[in-house]
Design an enzyme around this catalytic site. Structure first.
Site, short mmCIF file in Angstrom:
data_model
loop_
_atom_site.label_atom_id
_atom_site.label_comp_id
_atom_site.label_asym_id
_atom_site.label_seq_id
_atom_site.Cartn_x
_atom_site.Cartn_y
_atom_site.Cartn_z
N HIS A 118 18.60 -69.28 -44.90
CA HIS A 118 18.39 -67.95 -45.51
C HIS A 118 17.92 -68.05 -46.95
CE1 HIS A 118 21.27 -66.10 -42.27
NE2 HIS A 118 20.06 -66.35 -41.81
N CYS A 145 5.00 -60.78 -61.71
CA CYS A 145 4.31 -62.08 -61.56
C CYS A 145 3.28 -62.25 -62.68
CB CYS A 145 3.62 -62.11 -60.20
SG CYS A 145 2.62 -63.56 -59.93
#
Ligand code: BJW
Ligand code: ZN
Length: 249
Positions: A118, A145
């Site tokens: 996960h 970003c």
């Protein structure tokens, strides 16, 4: 904690061991589980906090949840269960540690080559271009970003998302080829992770559950060691070592 000789012998003689861990393994380090009475999903809605739709609808809420958990895991330490698993890998020719946990505590305890089904809470990446985000996370605004301006997200696997292909392949191979499979500290309710113990059992493995409580897997387990992982796993390792020492004599 007493573990029967028969169980210890089966483990000690195995050439290949696979272990699937879940949130319960980190409970004694102070990391909350998900579905226990005081677990995260008992109080909060996983669809809002751990799905792409939830993130799209309210990224501030999702980030406040993940920031807080990242701060917690920054402070916590591995417990005796993590250390026992790190020791266990040295006892078998083939040993695969597959975890659903995102806290990095297995590696911190010294386990090598941990398969993180996960993802993890330490890494972040761009939602749009997928590049890893290495910068410091801002505390009071959404991270962006630097390459494409896209939103940054934690590198964990949310509901409805595919699991990392390399970890899935390694887990599947281990389940198909091990002699003993352990399911430790997981409710075994979340798929596809919960499928691996069944796959192992169908392939002939001896299936052992380590958990203080019964789970969805219990009826299918060959042995259930009822206790917390920080108590049971060190005893298990000690007993395997004792068995091997006696057999050498
Ligand atoms: C101790 C202890 C101590 C306490 N010592 N033990 C219907 C049927 C079947 C499947 C589905 C379905 N509907 C949807 C699905 C798929 C879904 C799923 O499985 N849902 C089920 C809940 C029904 N799965 C997915 O969506 C997965 N992706 C997928 O399937 O992709 C293909 C696909 C795509 C599109 C459509 C359909 C399929 C992705 C799953 C991602 C799970 N993500 C989370 C969050 C990760 C990020 C984060 O941390 O925020 O992963 S959810 C949460 O659950 C987390 C955990 O890894 C995971 C498992 O939980 P775990 O570890 O078992 O913890 P608990 O709390 O459940 O249990 C703790 C246990 O410890 C208990 O048993 C205690 O007794 C024990 N314990 N103290 C030892 N001291
Ligand atoms: Zn980007």
């Amino acid at each position: 904690m007493e573990i029967s000789n028969d169980i210890i012998e089966r483990i000690a003689l195995a050439k290949s061991v696979a272990v699937l861990t879940g949130a319960g393994v980190s409970a004694e380090s102070g990391v909350k589980t998900f579905r226990d009475p005081d677990g995260l999903w008992t109080k909060m809605n996983p669809q809002e906090l751990a799905s792409v739709d939830g993130f799209m609808n309210n990224p501030e809420l999702v980030w406040s949840f993940y920031r807080e958990r990242a701060h917690i895991i920054d402070k916590v330490k591995p417990n005796a269960g993590h250390y026992a698993l790190a020791n266990m890998e040295k006892l078998f020719p083939r040993f695969e540690l597959i975890t659903q946990n995102v806290d990095g505590l297995h590696a911190a305890a010294g386990s090598t080559n941990v398969r993180e089904l996960h993802g993890n809470l330490i890494d972040n990446r761009c939602f749009d271009c997928e590049r890893p985000f290495k910068g410091e996370l801002p505390e009071d605004e959404l991270p962006r970003c630097p390459e494409c301006g896209g939103g940054i997200r934690p590198s964990v696997v949310w509901f409805g998302e595919l699991l990392p292909a390399d970890a899935m392949q390694a887990a599947e191979f281990a389940a198909l080829n091990c002699g003993v499979f352990f399911s430790v500290g997981t409710s075994a309710e979340v798929y596809p992770a919960a499928n691996f113990p069944f796959l192992a059992k169908r392939s002939g493995a001896y299936l052992i559950e380590v958990n203080p409580n019964e789970t969805a897997l219990t009826p299918f387990a060959d042995a259930a060691l009822r206790g917390t992982s920080a108590k049971v796993l060190p005893v298990l390792v000690e007993n395997i070592e004792e068995f091997r020492n006696k057999s050498e004599r």
